[in-house]
Enzyme design. Structure first.
Site, PDB file in Angstrom:
ATOM      1  N   HIS A 197      -6.875  -6.168   2.651  1.00  0.00           N
ATOM      2  CA  HIS A 197      -5.781  -5.250   2.307  1.00  0.00           C
ATOM      3  C   HIS A 197      -4.492  -5.615   3.043  1.00  0.00           C
ATOM      4  O   HIS A 197      -3.458  -5.019   2.802  1.00  0.00           O
ATOM      5  CB  HIS A 197      -6.240  -3.839   2.704  1.00  0.00           C
ATOM      6  CG  HIS A 197      -5.351  -2.724   2.268  1.00  0.00           C
ATOM      7  ND1 HIS A 197      -5.078  -2.437   0.952  1.00  0.00           N
ATOM      8  CD2 HIS A 197      -4.665  -1.782   2.989  1.00  0.00           C
ATOM      9  CE1 HIS A 197      -4.278  -1.379   0.884  1.00  0.00           C
ATOM     10  NE2 HIS A 197      -4.000  -0.973   2.100  1.00  0.00           N
ATOM     11  N   ASP A 248      -9.561  -7.148  -1.015  1.00  0.00           N
ATOM     12  CA  ASP A 248      -8.961  -5.848  -0.662  1.00  0.00           C
ATOM     13  C   ASP A 248      -9.935  -4.727  -1.046  1.00  0.00           C
ATOM     14  O   ASP A 248     -10.203  -4.508  -2.225  1.00  0.00           O
ATOM     15  CB  ASP A 248      -7.619  -5.686  -1.397  1.00  0.00           C
ATOM     16  CG  ASP A 248      -6.884  -4.410  -1.003  1.00  0.00           C
ATOM     17  OD1 ASP A 248      -7.530  -3.484  -0.472  1.00  0.00           O
ATOM     18  OD2 ASP A 248      -5.665  -4.348  -1.230  1.00  0.00           O
ATOM     19  N   SER A 285       0.826  -1.205   0.000  1.00  0.00           N
ATOM     20  CA  SER A 285       0.000   0.000   0.000  1.00  0.00           C
ATOM     21  C   SER A 285       0.863   1.260   0.000  1.00  0.00           C
ATOM     22  O   SER A 285       1.609   1.469  -0.948  1.00  0.00           O
ATOM     23  CB  SER A 285      -0.981  -0.040   1.175  1.00  0.00           C
ATOM     24  OG  SER A 285      -2.072   0.776   0.862  1.00  0.00           O
TER      25      SER A 285
HETATM   26  C1  MLT Z   1      -2.254   2.140   3.149  1.00  0.00           C
HETATM   27  O1  MLT Z   1      -2.714   1.066   3.573  1.00  0.00           O
HETATM   28  O2  MLT Z   1      -1.046   2.366   3.105  1.00  0.00           O
HETATM   29  C2  MLT Z   1      -3.224   3.218   2.742  1.00  0.00           C
HETATM   30  O3  MLT Z   1      -4.517   2.856   3.070  1.00  0.00           O
HETATM   31  C3  MLT Z   1      -3.119   3.507   1.295  1.00  0.00           C
HETATM   32  C4  MLT Z   1      -4.049   4.567   0.853  1.00  0.00           C
HETATM   33  O4  MLT Z   1      -4.866   5.066   1.646  1.00  0.00           O
HETATM   34  O5  MLT Z   1      -3.988   4.945  -0.334  1.00  0.00           O
END
Ligand code: MLT
Length: 259
Positions: A238, A210, A92
């Protein structure tokens, strides 16, 4: 372990011996995300796992951008005497940092693993919402973001303990670290051209469930990078490495073994 890097104390883990693999966590998470992966990948690799500034046990700074996070990682490698090109694994926001690191220090990376992430930038509305959230976190603390993220990070069937453990980690992330990351993400550029220009092995992994960076994003990245492999992990959200450590570890091991 800790080192002073880019003006802050950065916390990191450095275990195993062999080809270097660097693991970058997402927002507003910490290097603990990779504990199961490091255990699965084993001692045949040098696994370097930083907490990005303002996350986990690393010190926060008022401002950060993707370039600062990326430079921190490279300065940490320099401090550790690790000059060999690394396999870079980013989840992410860790993926967003990985793209920036490749733009700035491409010769330091020999392969890229993109996990539950996306290459595209924020829409104008999403970037504005992030900036508003950054202000709210600085006024009210990290708790609200932690509550909201804990709901979205995992697949529907994930154990309740996982959600509460990670809610605690996120709530403990200093507001300055959360706000800086939100602003850095809002300002990040489009990384699709970066992916299209890459000539190193690329593996893309995504949890089937996700909800933050869904499988369509992973397909877009796999289609953009020449010769990229795509793995969709059933029953994961996720947080694929946390939700499916054995399966994710096996996927990564196979990729590393082919290199
Ligand atoms: C992450 O998990 O790093 C964030 O949720 C990514 C995002 O919000 O774009």
């Amino acid at each position: 372990m800790r080192e002073r890097v880019g003006g802050v104390e950065l916390h990191y883990e450095d275990t195993g011996e062999g080809e270097p693999v660097v693991f970058l966590h997402g927002y507003p998470l910490s290097g603990r995300l990779w504990d199961g992966t490091v255990a699965e990948v084993g001692a045949g690799f040098r696994c370097i796992v930083p907490d990005l500034r303002g996350h986990g046990e690393s010190e926060a700074s008022d401002r950060a951008d993707m370039a600062r996070y990326a430079d921190d990682v490279v300065e940490l490698l320099d401090t550790l005497g690790e000059a060999r090109p690394v396999v870079l694994v980013g989840l992410s926001m860790g993926g967003y940092v990985a793209f920036e690191l490749i733009r700035r220090h491409g010769d330091r990376v020999r392969a890229l693993v993109l996990v539950d992430t996306r290459a595209g930038p924020d829409t104008a509305a999403a970037a504005e919402a992030r900036r508003e959230t950054a202000g709210r976190v600085l006024r009210e603390g990290s708790g609200a973001v932690a509550d909201e993220m804990a709901e979205r990070l995992f697949a529907a069937g994930a154990p309740r303990e996982l959600r509460s453990r990670w809610r605690e980690i996120m709530a403990a992330t200093p507001p300055a670290g959360v706000a800086a990351a939100l602003r850095a993400m809002a300002d990040r550029p489009d990384s699709l051209p970066t992916l299209e220009a890459l000539r190193i092995p690329v593996l893309v992994v995504v949890g089937e469930e996700d909800a933050i960076t869904p499988p369509e994003e992973a397909e877009r990245m796999a289609n953009a990078a020449a010769g990229a492999e795509l793995e969709v992990v059933r029953g994961a959200g996720h947080m694929t490495p946390v939700e499916r450590p054995a399966e994710f570890g096996a996927i990564l091991r196979r990729f590393l073994a082919r290199m």
